[in-house]
Design an enzyme around this catalytic site. Sequence first.
Site: not given
Ligand code: PGA
Length: 227
Positions: A9-11, A96, A153, A159, A213
């Site tokens: 997930n590149w956000k 999400h 999650e 994050g 993420g």
């Molecule tokens: P992260 O994010 O790997 O940066 O903790 C995971 C996510 O939000 O899907």
Amino acid sequence: MSKKMIIANWKMYRSYTDSIAWSKEHKQELVDLAKKVQLVICPELTPLATMATIFDQTPIALGAQNCDYILEGAHTGEVAASSLAQLGCTFCIVGHWERYHLFNETLEHVIQKINLLLAHTLQPIVCVNDQNFNEQLKALAALKIPSLIIAYEPVNAIGTGTIPDLEQLNTTLLSIRQAFTIPQVTLLYGGSVNPATIDKLAQLTVLDGYLIGSLRSKQRVVGFLFL
Ligand code: PGA
């Protein structure tokens, strides 16, 4: 043993041009990686169509990070599930925590999105968090669909660089498995999956893969998996 599923997930960390340049530069590494794992990359919306061309005829699948909960209408700025299918993606993340928390989405929206995606032959990747956990599981189990990808999650792991206590996590993951009578639940974990945590998480045999993420900003999201 079936391949582990890896969702990247590149956000909103890679721009349109960066996404395309990175995909071209690392295509071969990604193709090699996709021999070992089932790889799904979820970039921003804008590079999706071009990336679909870059990864055409490869085992690398693409996913969107979101879609709207209605099929068409006066929802300025939103994207329809039907259009995502036309762009060449086969997956879409829904539910999400960042969508719940920052954009006031509700569980009802998530369920509507899942139904729309399935109607357009897109596979939803359904994030489940640890807030109103039972309600989420109940709503998903009630869908009675033949297969589901669930990414658990916990909010405090997203994050932050920290993952939950492994034993506790294992118990929660097993409870997710038990909540479904349908045979095919692909169970993923997301939240601070990184080079420092992956060995620990790999001990959880209940898992079918990971949702990875941002690793905060410019670091390669799936880069550490090339190793
Ligand atoms: P992260 O994010 O790997 O940066 O903790 C995971 C996510 O939000 O899907």
